[in-house]
Design a protein around this motif. Structure first.
Motif, mmCIF file in Angstrom:
data_model
loop_
_atom_site.group_PDB
_atom_site.id
_atom_site.type_symbol
_atom_site.label_atom_id
_atom_site.label_comp_id
_atom_site.label_asym_id
_atom_site.label_seq_id
_atom_site.Cartn_x
_atom_site.Cartn_y
_atom_site.Cartn_z
ATOM 1 N N PHE A 1 0.832 -1.207 0.000
ATOM 2 C CA PHE A 1 0.000 0.000 0.000
ATOM 3 C C PHE A 1 0.865 1.255 0.000
ATOM 4 O O PHE A 1 0.628 2.188 -0.772
ATOM 5 C CB PHE A 1 -0.931 -0.008 1.219
ATOM 6 C CG PHE A 1 -1.656 1.288 1.426
ATOM 7 C CD1 PHE A 1 -2.706 1.647 0.607
ATOM 8 C CD2 PHE A 1 -1.275 2.151 2.440
ATOM 9 C CE1 PHE A 1 -3.369 2.843 0.785
ATOM 10 C CE2 PHE A 1 -1.926 3.347 2.628
ATOM 11 C CZ PHE A 1 -2.977 3.697 1.804
ATOM 12 N N VAL A 2 1.869 1.297 0.882
ATOM 13 C CA VAL A 2 2.753 2.464 0.956
ATOM 14 C C VAL A 2 3.533 2.620 -0.342
ATOM 15 O O VAL A 2 3.697 3.733 -0.851
ATOM 16 C CB VAL A 2 3.708 2.339 2.171
ATOM 17 C CG1 VAL A 2 4.804 3.387 2.130
ATOM 18 C CG2 VAL A 2 2.923 2.450 3.463
ATOM 19 N N GLU A 3 3.992 1.500 -0.891
ATOM 20 C CA GLU A 3 4.739 1.554 -2.152
ATOM 21 C C GLU A 3 3.870 2.121 -3.278
ATOM 22 O O GLU A 3 4.314 2.986 -4.041
ATOM 23 C CB GLU A 3 5.217 0.148 -2.517
ATOM 24 C CG GLU A 3 5.999 0.061 -3.801
ATOM 25 C CD GLU A 3 6.393 -1.360 -4.132
ATOM 26 O OE1 GLU A 3 7.097 -1.548 -5.136
ATOM 27 O OE2 GLU A 3 5.988 -2.294 -3.403
ATOM 28 N N GLY A 4 2.642 1.670 -3.371
ATOM 29 C CA GLY A 4 1.745 2.172 -4.398
ATOM 30 C C GLY A 4 1.387 3.630 -4.195
ATOM 31 O O GLY A 4 1.351 4.413 -5.149
ATOM 32 N N THR A 5 1.149 4.012 -2.954
ATOM 33 C CA THR A 5 0.798 5.403 -2.661
ATOM 34 C C THR A 5 1.963 6.342 -2.958
ATOM 35 O O THR A 5 1.782 7.395 -3.577
ATOM 36 C CB THR A 5 0.382 5.539 -1.185
ATOM 37 O OG1 THR A 5 -0.697 4.641 -0.929
ATOM 38 C CG2 THR A 5 -0.041 6.945 -0.854
ATOM 39 N N LEU A 6 3.166 5.960 -2.543
ATOM 40 C CA LEU A 6 4.330 6.802 -2.810
ATOM 41 C C LEU A 6 4.630 6.860 -4.302
ATOM 42 O O LEU A 6 5.001 7.914 -4.820
ATOM 43 C CB LEU A 6 5.544 6.294 -2.042
ATOM 44 C CG LEU A 6 5.534 6.541 -0.544
ATOM 45 C CD1 LEU A 6 6.788 5.952 0.101
ATOM 46 C CD2 LEU A 6 5.446 8.020 -0.246
ATOM 47 N N GLY A 7 4.477 5.749 -4.995
ATOM 48 C CA GLY A 7 4.686 5.750 -6.441
ATOM 49 C C GLY A 7 3.719 6.695 -7.131
ATOM 50 O O GLY A 7 4.102 7.455 -8.027
ATOM 51 N N PHE A 8 2.463 6.640 -6.722
ATOM 52 C CA PHE A 8 1.450 7.541 -7.289
ATOM 53 C C PHE A 8 1.807 8.996 -7.011
ATOM 54 O O PHE A 8 1.760 9.842 -7.902
ATOM 55 C CB PHE A 8 0.084 7.191 -6.693
ATOM 56 C CG PHE A 8 -1.022 8.096 -7.127
ATOM 57 C CD1 PHE A 8 -1.564 7.989 -8.388
ATOM 58 C CD2 PHE A 8 -1.510 9.061 -6.261
ATOM 59 C CE1 PHE A 8 -2.588 8.829 -8.787
ATOM 60 C CE2 PHE A 8 -2.526 9.907 -6.647
ATOM 61 C CZ PHE A 8 -3.070 9.787 -7.922
ATOM 62 N N ALA A 9 2.185 9.297 -5.765
ATOM 63 C CA ALA A 9 2.513 10.680 -5.392
ATOM 64 C C ALA A 9 3.747 11.171 -6.135
ATOM 65 O O ALA A 9 3.782 12.315 -6.610
ATOM 66 C CB ALA A 9 2.726 10.771 -3.881
ATOM 67 N N ILE A 10 4.770 10.332 -6.258
ATOM 68 C CA ILE A 10 5.994 10.749 -6.942
ATOM 69 C C ILE A 10 5.739 10.990 -8.424
ATOM 70 O O ILE A 10 6.212 11.984 -8.991
ATOM 71 C CB ILE A 10 7.110 9.711 -6.717
ATOM 72 C CG1 ILE A 10 7.588 9.780 -5.270
ATOM 73 C CG2 ILE A 10 8.279 9.924 -7.677
ATOM 74 C CD1 ILE A 10 8.516 8.670 -4.864
ATOM 75 N N HIS A 11 4.963 10.108 -9.055
ATOM 76 C CA HIS A 11 4.657 10.315 -10.469
ATOM 77 C C HIS A 11 3.857 11.606 -10.664
ATOM 78 O O HIS A 11 4.131 12.375 -11.594
ATOM 79 C CB HIS A 11 3.885 9.124 -11.034
ATOM 80 C CG HIS A 11 4.741 7.923 -11.251
ATOM 81 N ND1 HIS A 11 4.709 6.841 -10.425
ATOM 82 C CD2 HIS A 11 5.669 7.647 -12.192
ATOM 83 C CE1 HIS A 11 5.572 5.944 -10.848
ATOM 84 N NE2 HIS A 11 6.177 6.409 -11.924
ATOM 85 N N GLY B 1 5.237 19.050 -11.645
ATOM 86 C CA GLY B 1 6.453 19.852 -11.751
ATOM 87 C C GLY B 1 6.781 20.186 -13.196
ATOM 88 O O GLY B 1 7.208 21.311 -13.506
ATOM 89 N N THR B 2 6.583 19.233 -14.087
ATOM 90 C CA THR B 2 6.821 19.485 -15.509
ATOM 91 C C THR B 2 5.838 20.516 -16.047
ATOM 92 O O THR B 2 6.221 21.432 -16.796
ATOM 93 C CB THR B 2 6.705 18.170 -16.300
ATOM 94 O OG1 THR B 2 7.624 17.223 -15.755
ATOM 95 C CG2 THR B 2 6.989 18.379 -17.766
ATOM 96 N N VAL B 3 4.583 20.400 -15.672
ATOM 97 C CA VAL B 3 3.579 21.377 -16.110
ATOM 98 C C VAL B 3 3.907 22.759 -15.544
ATOM 99 O O VAL B 3 3.834 23.767 -16.263
ATOM 100 C CB VAL B 3 2.164 20.916 -15.700
ATOM 101 C CG1 VAL B 3 1.143 22.019 -15.921
ATOM 102 C CG2 VAL B 3 1.776 19.671 -16.464
ATOM 103 N N ALA B 4 4.293 22.825 -14.276
ATOM 104 C CA ALA B 4 4.639 24.114 -13.666
ATOM 105 C C ALA B 4 5.866 24.721 -14.343
ATOM 106 O O ALA B 4 5.918 25.940 -14.575
ATOM 107 C CB ALA B 4 4.890 23.937 -12.174
ATOM 108 N N ALA B 5 6.854 23.900 -14.676
ATOM 109 C CA ALA B 5 8.040 24.413 -15.364
ATOM 110 C C ALA B 5 7.680 24.936 -16.751
ATOM 111 O O ALA B 5 8.212 25.972 -17.188
ATOM 112 C CB ALA B 5 9.098 23.321 -15.466
#
Length: 90
Positions: free
Chosen positions: A46-56, A62-66
Motif C-alpha cells: 500500500f505504501v509503495e503504491g501510494t508513494l509511487g502515485f505521489a511521486i509520479h 512539476g513538468t507542467v509548472a516548469a
C-alpha cells in the motif's frame, strides 16, 4: 500377546493424540505468524503504491509548472504580457 499388544496400542494412541495436539498448536502459531507477515506485506505494498502515485504526480505537476513558468518568462521577455506592457509604458 493380546494384553501386551493392547497396552502397546494404548500408549501408541496416547502418543498420537499428544502429537496431534502439538501439531495443532504449531499450526495455530504458524497461522498467526503468516497473518502478521501478510498484514505487513499488504501495508508495504500500500505504501509503495501510494508513494509511487505521489511521486509520479509530483513529476507531472512539476513538468507542467516548469512549462508554465517558461511560457510566462518567454512572454515577459517578448513584452506580450500585461505587466511587461505597463512597465514599458512608464
Amino acid at each position: 500377546m493380546g494384553i501386551a499388544s493392547g497396552v502397546g496400542h494404548f500408549f501408541q494412541s496416547i502418543i498420537e493424540v499428544i502429537q496431534g495436539l502439538l501439531g495443532a498448536v504449531v499450526n495455530f502459531f504458524q497461522w498467526i505468524l503468516n497473518a502478521v507477515v501478510g498484514l505487513f506485506q499488504g501495508f508495504v505494498h500500500f505504501v509503495e503504491g501510494t508513494l509511487g502515485f505521489a511521486i509520479h504526480n509530483f513529476f507531472i505537476l512539476g513538468t507542467v509548472a516548469a512549462a508554465i513558468f517558461a511560457y510566462m518568462l518567454y512572454n515577459q521577455r517578448q513584452g506580450t504580457t500585461a505587466a511587461s506592457r505597463t512597465i514599458k509604458n512608464k
